[in-house]
Design an enzyme around this catalytic site. Structure first.
Site, short mmCIF file in Angstrom:
data_model
loop_
_atom_site.label_atom_id
_atom_site.label_comp_id
_atom_site.label_asym_id
_atom_site.label_seq_id
_atom_site.Cartn_x
_atom_site.Cartn_y
_atom_site.Cartn_z
CG PHE A 23 -1.93 1.00 1.35
CD1 PHE A 23 -3.11 0.89 0.64
CD2 PHE A 23 -1.77 2.09 2.20
CE1 PHE A 23 -4.10 1.85 0.74
CE2 PHE A 23 -2.76 3.06 2.31
CZ PHE A 23 -3.94 2.94 1.58
CB SER A 27 4.20 7.02 3.56
OG SER A 27 3.23 6.63 4.50
N PRO A 76 8.24 11.01 1.07
CG PRO A 76 10.19 11.15 -0.21
CD PRO A 76 8.76 10.74 -0.28
CD GLU A 136 -2.08 -0.17 8.51
OE1 GLU A 136 -3.31 -0.11 8.68
OE2 GLU A 136 -1.48 -1.16 8.04
CD GLU A 182 1.50 11.97 18.03
OE1 GLU A 182 1.65 11.11 17.13
OE2 GLU A 182 2.09 11.90 19.12
N1 CAA Z 1 -13.60 7.64 5.39
C1 CAA Z 1 -14.09 8.31 4.32
N2 CAA Z 1 -13.76 9.57 4.01
C2 CAA Z 1 -12.87 10.19 4.81
C3 CAA Z 1 -12.32 9.57 5.95
C4 CAA Z 1 -12.72 8.24 6.23
N3 CAA Z 1 -12.24 7.55 7.28
N4 CAA Z 1 -11.48 10.43 6.55
C5 CAA Z 1 -11.50 11.56 5.81
N5 CAA Z 1 -12.33 11.41 4.76
C6 CAA Z 1 -12.70 12.37 3.73
C7 CAA Z 1 -13.28 13.65 4.36
O1 CAA Z 1 -14.66 13.52 4.55
C8 CAA Z 1 -12.93 14.68 3.32
O2 CAA Z 1 -13.84 14.60 2.22
P1 CAA Z 1 -14.84 15.83 1.82
O3 CAA Z 1 -13.97 17.01 1.57
O4 CAA Z 1 -15.56 15.32 0.63
O5 CAA Z 1 -15.72 16.01 3.02
C9 CAA Z 1 -11.60 14.21 2.79
O6 CAA Z 1 -11.51 12.83 3.08
C10 CAA Z 1 -10.44 14.96 3.40
O7 CAA Z 1 -10.52 14.76 4.80
P2 CAA Z 1 -9.84 15.73 5.84
O8 CAA Z 1 -10.18 17.16 5.52
O9 CAA Z 1 -10.20 15.23 7.21
O10 CAA Z 1 -8.30 15.49 5.53
P3 CAA Z 1 -7.02 16.03 6.24
O11 CAA Z 1 -6.07 16.51 5.22
O12 CAA Z 1 -7.38 16.98 7.36
O13 CAA Z 1 -6.36 14.69 6.86
C11 CAA Z 1 -6.06 12.81 8.34
C12 CAA Z 1 -7.00 13.85 7.75
C13 CAA Z 1 -6.94 11.98 9.26
C14 CAA Z 1 -4.95 13.45 9.16
C15 CAA Z 1 -5.48 11.92 7.19
O14 CAA Z 1 -4.61 12.66 6.37
C16 CAA Z 1 -4.70 10.72 7.72
O15 CAA Z 1 -5.31 9.71 8.06
N6 CAA Z 1 -3.35 10.82 7.77
C17 CAA Z 1 -2.54 9.65 8.18
C18 CAA Z 1 -2.16 8.81 6.99
C19 CAA Z 1 -1.78 7.42 7.38
O16 CAA Z 1 -2.45 6.77 8.18
N7 CAA Z 1 -0.73 6.92 6.76
C20 CAA Z 1 -0.33 5.54 6.97
C21 CAA Z 1 0.47 5.08 5.81
S1 CAA Z 1 0.13 3.43 5.31
C22 CAA Z 1 0.98 2.44 6.35
O17 CAA Z 1 1.50 2.85 7.37
C23 CAA Z 1 1.00 0.98 5.98
C24 CAA Z 1 2.10 0.22 6.55
O18 CAA Z 1 3.21 0.26 6.10
C25 CAA Z 1 1.88 -0.71 7.66
#
Ligand code: CAA
Length: 393
Positions: free
Chosen positions: A123, A126, A128, A363, A367
């Protein structure tokens, strides 16, 4: 409320525990030390059905519920968190996303092989400069008519070296912000895909975490997932479920450290009695017990909510936040219970302590989980409801 596991869930729990003890425990210290990828162990996980547990049998999966997946993750994570993260990404970030939002052709071509573990998925979100701030994607996919041209760099990609299938998040229209983001299925052996060196990490050391570069990669139009502009929502929805898997991993880490600590404390004597009989140690064990049971309720409930088709966004963030903090805190305590022995590799707890840290980061960091929960509660979700009963828990 009904807290009992059904027969299928109990059987999965038992099978995963046996597999972890018999097949993963021997060699886990060495793999951690040498960073050797667990090729044979991942092959066995595929054979045993752990790589596509929730995928419907029609596409080669186990057709199981999320709680069964959580139970398997928990048992495997007590022993080997490199194997459990490989399993978690394949199950919840790749297979679930493809099955839920992919086309029939995408499922037939990719999901059938991913669900059996024949192929492994990654997946790729992410970057840099885009970790927690996931909308700031620099990777671009330009619409060239019959295909997209993909360019960019992805960082810290689990399964980065072993995967055949990448789900790559990219910006297709920067002016539209998160609505201009799409996700593409990319095959790792396509021209223009290159994989950097394996990261040398604090924990989960034998899992393969890599930087992946995409340079003018031609992605067929039919490999976009969902409607144009659906990519950010796809990533968020997929991660919401993924967080349940990582919460289960953290629960397993805490549980593994706790089981080792109880056994050691009953055996090791100091000042004329087993150290478990000294309040200083007994209270540590009691605190571990309490937090693990509390984490279990949160993790299992988030899986249950998902299976009921109810909103599980706050529940999965809460489960991941609580379980990962418990894992970090209590693995440190487990090392303390073991004293000098805890500081050497042979006793396993120092590895679990190092593995625990990543559960507070990937994931979504702790924070980010608080961002998700606080936004939901400010939108009016004061408690997490239970179907039809009118009861709030
Ligand atoms: N389900 C559906 N839609 C969602 C949602 C959800 N859970 N969360 C947000 N959205 C939608 C919002 O409704 C919004 O849509 P609309 O404008 O149409 O209303 C849109 O997405 C944007 O949402 P936000 O304004 O809330 O977005 P944001 O820029 O403020 O970011 C955040 C929110 C929660 C911080 C998000 O960026 C986030 O989750 N960041 C962390 C990323 C992450 O988890 N990365 C992990 C990498 S993968 C990994 O780690 C795998 C591995 O190796 C093990």
């Amino acid at each position: 409320m009904f807290f009992a596991l059904n027969e299928e869930q109990l059987a999965v729990q038992e099978a995963a525990r046996e597999f972890a003890q018999k097949e993963l425990k021997p060699g886990v210290i060495e793999r951690d030390s040498t960073m050797a990828y667990p090729t044979e162990q991942v092959r066995m996980m595929g054979e045993l059905g752990f790589m596509g547990m929730m995928v419907s049998p029609e596409y080669g999966g186990g057709g199981m519920d999320t709680l069964s997946y959580v139970l398997a993750m928990e048992e495997i994570s007590k022993i080997d968190n490199s194997c459990s993260v490989i399993m978690s990404v394949n199950n919840s970030l790749v297979c679930w996303g493809l099955e839920t939002y992919g086309t029939e052709a995408q499922k037939t071509k990719y999901l059938t092989k991913l669900a059996t573990g024949e192929w492994i998925g990654a997946f790729c979100l992410s970057e840099p400069e885009a970790g927690s701030d996931a909308t700031s994607q620099r990777t671009t996919a330009v619409d060239m008519g019959d295909h997209y041209l993909l360019n960019g760099t992805k960082n810290w990609i689990t399964n980065g070296g072993s995967s055949k299938v990448h789900l790559v998040v990219a910006q297709t229209d920067a002016d539209l912000g998160h609505k201009g983001i799409n996700v593409f299925i990319v095959e790792s052996d396509w021209e223009g895909v290159s994989v950097g060196a394996k990261e040398d990490k604090l924990g989960i050391r034998s899992s393969d975490t890599h930087t992946i570069m995409y340079s003018d990669v031609k992605v067929p139009k039919e490999n976009r997932i969902g409607e144009n502009g659906f990519g950010f929502k796809f990533a968020m929805k997929t991660l919401t479920g993924g967080r349940i898997g990582i919460a289960a991993q953290a629960l397993g880490i805490a549980g593994g450290a706790y089981e080792l600590s109880v056994a050691y404390a009953k055996e090791r004597e100091a000042f004329g009695k087993p150290i478990a009989r000294h309040q200083a140690i007994a209270f540590k064990l009691a605190d571990m017990f309490k937090d693990i049971e509390a984490a279990k309720m949160l993790v299992y409930r988030s899986a249950w909510l998902k299976d009921q088709g109810m909103d599980y966004s706050s529940a999965s963030s809460m489960a991941k936040l609580f379980a990962s903090e418990a894992a970090m805190k209590h693995t440190v305590e487990a090392v303390q219970v073991h004293g000098g022995y805890g500081f050497v590799k042979e006793y396993h707890v120092e590895r679990l302590m190092r593995d625990a840290k990543i559960t507070q980061i990937y994931e979504g960091t702790s924070e980010v989980q608080r961002i998700v929960m606080s936004r939901n509660l400010l939108k009016g979700q004061l408690y997490i409801p239970v179907t039809g009963s009118g009861v709030h828990v």
